[in-house]
Design an enzyme around this catalytic site. Sequence first.
Site, short mmCIF file in Angstrom:
data_model
loop_
_atom_site.label_atom_id
_atom_site.label_comp_id
_atom_site.label_asym_id
_atom_site.label_seq_id
_atom_site.Cartn_x
_atom_site.Cartn_y
_atom_site.Cartn_z
N ASP A 160 -126.38 46.97 39.04
CA ASP A 160 -126.19 48.40 39.25
C ASP A 160 -124.93 48.64 40.08
O ASP A 160 -123.96 47.89 39.94
CB ASP A 160 -127.46 48.97 39.93
CG ASP A 160 -127.74 50.40 39.51
OD1 ASP A 160 -126.94 51.28 39.87
OD2 ASP A 160 -128.74 50.65 38.82
N HIS A 218 -126.70 55.11 43.34
CA HIS A 218 -127.58 54.80 42.22
C HIS A 218 -128.28 53.46 42.39
O HIS A 218 -129.50 53.34 42.22
CB HIS A 218 -126.74 54.85 40.94
CG HIS A 218 -127.51 54.77 39.67
ND1 HIS A 218 -127.97 53.58 39.15
CD2 HIS A 218 -127.90 55.73 38.80
CE1 HIS A 218 -128.59 53.81 38.01
NE2 HIS A 218 -128.57 55.12 37.77
N SER A 550 -132.89 56.00 34.33
CA SER A 550 -132.49 55.05 35.37
C SER A 550 -133.59 54.88 36.41
O SER A 550 -133.72 53.81 37.00
CB SER A 550 -131.26 55.56 36.10
OG SER A 550 -130.09 55.24 35.41
#
Length: 772
Positions: A160, A218, A550
């Site tokens: 990620d 994220h 996600s």
Amino acid sequence: MGEIKDGCPSLLVFVFFLSLNIVLLVHGQLLPIVSDRRENTSQIQTFIVHVLKPEGSNFLGGEGLENWHKSFLPNTTLDTGEPRLLFSYKEAISGFAARLTPEEVRDMEKMDGFLRANPSRTLHLQTTYTHDFLNLSTLFGAWSTSNSFYGEGIIIGVLDTGIHMPHPSFDDTGMPPRPAGWNVSCYLQTPCNDKVIAAQSFDTANSTTPATDIDQGHGTHVAGIAAGNFVDNAEVLDQALGRAAGMAPRAFISVYKVCWKPGGCGSAGVLAAIDKAMQDGVHILQMSFGARPPNLPTSFTEDDVAVATFSAMQKGIFPCTAAGNNGPDPKTLSHAAPWDMVVGATTTDRRIRATVTLGNGTQFHGESAYQPNMVTNQFYPLVFPGSNGQHSQLYCFNNSLNGTDVRDKIVMCNIGGLDNIEKGKVVRNAGGAGMILMNFERLGYTTFSDAHHLPVSHVSYKDAIQIKDYIISNSTPTAKITFGGTIFDIHPSPALAYFSSRGPAKYNGNIVKPDVTAPGVNILSAWPLEVGPFPSGLKIKTFNFESGTSMATPHVSGIVALIMSKLKNDNKRQWSTSEIQSALITTANTFDLDGKPIFDEATLNDRANILQRGAGQVNVAKAMDPGLVYNIEPDDYVAYLCGIFSNNSQDVQIFTKNNTQNCTRSISGEQLNYPSIGIQMASRSASTTISRTLTNVGDAREIYNATFIEPPFVRIYLSHYQLSFTRLEQKFTYSITLTMNGSHPGLGVIGEGELSWVSSKHNVTSPIYIAF
Ligand SMILES: *[C@@H]1O[C@H](CO)[C@@H](O)[C@H](O)[C@H]1NC(C)=O
Ligand SMILES: *[C@@H]1O[C@H](CO)[C@@H](O)[C@H](O)[C@H]1NC(C)=O
Ligand SMILES: *[C@@H]1O[C@H](CO)[C@@H](O)[C@H](O)[C@H]1NC(C)=O
Ligand SMILES: *[C@@H]1O[C@H](CO)[C@@H](O)[C@H](O)[C@H]1NC(C)=O
Ligand SMILES: *[C@@H]1O[C@H](CO)[C@@H](O)[C@H](O)[C@H]1NC(C)=O
Ligand SMILES: *[C@@H]1O[C@H](CO)[C@@H](O)[C@H](O)[C@H]1NC(C)=O
Ligand SMILES: *[C@@H]1O[C@H](CO)[C@@H](O)[C@H](O)[C@H]1NC(C)=O
Ligand SMILES: *[C@@H]1O[C@H](CO)[C@@H](O)[C@H](O)[C@H]1NC(C)=O
Ligand SMILES: *[C@@H]1O[C@H](CO)[C@@H](O)[C@H](O)[C@H]1NC(C)=O
Ligand SMILES: *[C@@H]1O[C@H](CO)[C@@H](O)[C@H](O)[C@H]1NC(C)=O
Ligand SMILES: *[C@@H]1O[C@H](CO)[C@@H](O)[C@H](O)[C@H]1NC(C)=O
Ligand SMILES: *[C@@H]1O[C@H](CO)[C@@H](O)[C@H](O)[C@H]1NC(C)=O
């Protein structure tokens, strides 16, 4: 923030590397292929090149392999002095990533061992509460009743944007020591600990970039959902207060930074990370990124990540991928390989309520995390600058409100085109008192509890229509926004989020994708930066709400860690990755908490179908104890690929990395021992018989009866209606015959049914999809 997370908004199809000062790989002996053509610098791209070792060759160690890879290159450096070779892959694929022009690639095609070259793709990134919503922490939940030990001993590789290590979710309190022999570097500014046991970076432009996550968040959020440690008093702007924890709070995290801002996640770096994760020995690959339209793969040969996850699967490493955020259109899946677990996103029953009251008294419940104390009885003039048909005003883009009097008014803005929180800033900067953020039709009922900077209510499409009706039919429309805090028990839930990408994937032989859904709307998890109207920059303990597939995917990664840990602690055989997929798929809930079919939030009144929600919502407790599982051997996948590629051995060899393995057996996707069933029945006389093999992982002695729901227009006949198991690991093969019953509904129609094997303890259900 404020936008569905599929990463970077800019659409760079190929990444150009302009940085000069690059030393990635140590050079060995070169075998240059001389060419007098100078490269056209503006055409240089990163290519992923699949090559096969000559028969009988035996490259030991990295350097021989790397030199052999370099032998395919016209030259080891570009005119700028940068090396051409970016990554020499060892495990994930047989091949390398290099900077080349298309013409140079064409020259390479003639070389012995060359299979295929794909341009590197840009892939896009696509919880105090969800552990309760999934019943993990309840008295009879999966944490307390099973031997899963919160995922202890399992290593989740998170590919990620990196990680914000100082966050308390990554504190190693209560963690066991690192796995014996674990010796992987930590490319962070702070040392790793016994929670985050490695953090590495796969930047093609700078090999020493730290794996920190201070600008995107994220990766921090995703890692927290999968395996964040327990943190008390977690909240977002005082909302959703509670104890935060990931699905597997005792699992290890190994971080692979592969996504950058801007630029997204280049597949060359993603493959390098999978390559390294396989060597490091992770158990699960957590991957919340993928291609998006119009650049979705149209064949497995274009999907280099699927080649790498094939290698991972062969080693027993579980690949967990996001369906994508390109719903509600069909055929929008980012991943479709049967060996990849593909996860869609659903809502929970929690809302952070922000209520709009119109001047005529009618109320609409929307959402916002920022809930300031306001004078609750004051109404403001309500304005809709976009009603004049101007696109930029409709969406409240930057500067669009110049010359429009919105001072001390509540401004209506359509969602889309710009981050929701940024729209709020546009309204605030123009002097607006508040904003009503309106879904347009395709977005249906899904609303976000963003950390806005002014009073906001994000409302559904249905509510937006009525608010627009009101403003049209009133000469002095007014409204106010009041805040109701954190509300639970919202119905229907779980419901499918409009953005969750939907099947079918036309190139995978009718394998049903997505596989399952998990919570992915307004998920609370760790965040590097303070959010809301008064941010003070990097903070140690902040959380944020984020939405996207996600966020759904790491729920499943964490649950897989629980399953693996339980098997270990029960001294049971570790299941293959396909058996774990089977456990998740055959136990998923097709019904919501009210026992009604799972609702699709993109529509006003439709249930989600099998190509939208797959088998349904993961059911953690049942997935830990499925009773029976469907296994797929790597050889079966090879036969499946032979079927997909019409026995073209060269395409298959990209996956098998074996130049002596030809297509000796070929099966259709329908015949793969997949836990869900997908069949094409294109004509009135269609009839298909497929077989499936079950393995007993429940009680030694258990009798299962078959029950089924026939898809419309289809009859089902089984070779067996009862299976009587007498020992563990016993296998039974049965066949299912599906025949058309009289008429055909027309090409393109979707049919749905299910087949369940039910014992007194277990219910093993395969969803059935018919492509008419
Ligand atoms: C290099 O490639 C660019 C883009 O394709 C093209 O416009 C240009 O004419 C090429 N230059 C040369 C010298 O071939
Ligand atoms: C090889 O790279 C150098 C720059 O490092 C360049 O000057 C030379 O022309 C290249 N040779 C070929 C054959 O492309
Ligand atoms: C969680 O448990 C409660 C109480 O037993 C039950 O009503 C609910 O349906 C369960 N939720 C899920 C997602 O299984
Ligand atoms: C870990 O790897 C480094 C670098 O390869 C090596 O120097 C070190 O001795 C290794 N440590 C252990 C405990 O294996
Ligand atoms: C690479 O990253 C390191 C660490 O952030 C930095 O110090 C260095 O300047 C970077 N090098 C280049 C060429 O950008
Ligand atoms: C709009 O404003 C935001 C925040 O100031 C900024 O990041 C963004 O680049 C702007 N967009 C455009 C198109 O000007
Ligand atoms: C709006 O105002 C800003 C700042 O004063 C200015 O930069 C921009 O050009 C204006 N935009 C329009 C569309 O008038
Ligand atoms: C207020 O206006 C809306 C939109 O016209 C309408 O649907 C609603 O029924 C009105 N409420 C009352 C109480 O009149
Ligand atoms: C390659 O395939 C052949 C034929 O199926 C098999 O005998 C051999 O073991 C395979 N080699 C490897 C390295 O897997
Ligand atoms: C595989 O196919 C190639 C050519 O298609 C052939 O030369 C080779 O003998 C075959 N190998 C096996 C193991 O069948
Ligand atoms: C299976 O079917 C038999 C009758 O055929 C019945 O006696 C038995 O109770 C059934 N078992 C279950 C678990 O429904
Ligand atoms: C088994 O599960 C399926 C799917 O949830 C459900 O439709 C079916 O009714 C269940 N069967 C029994 C006997 O509970």
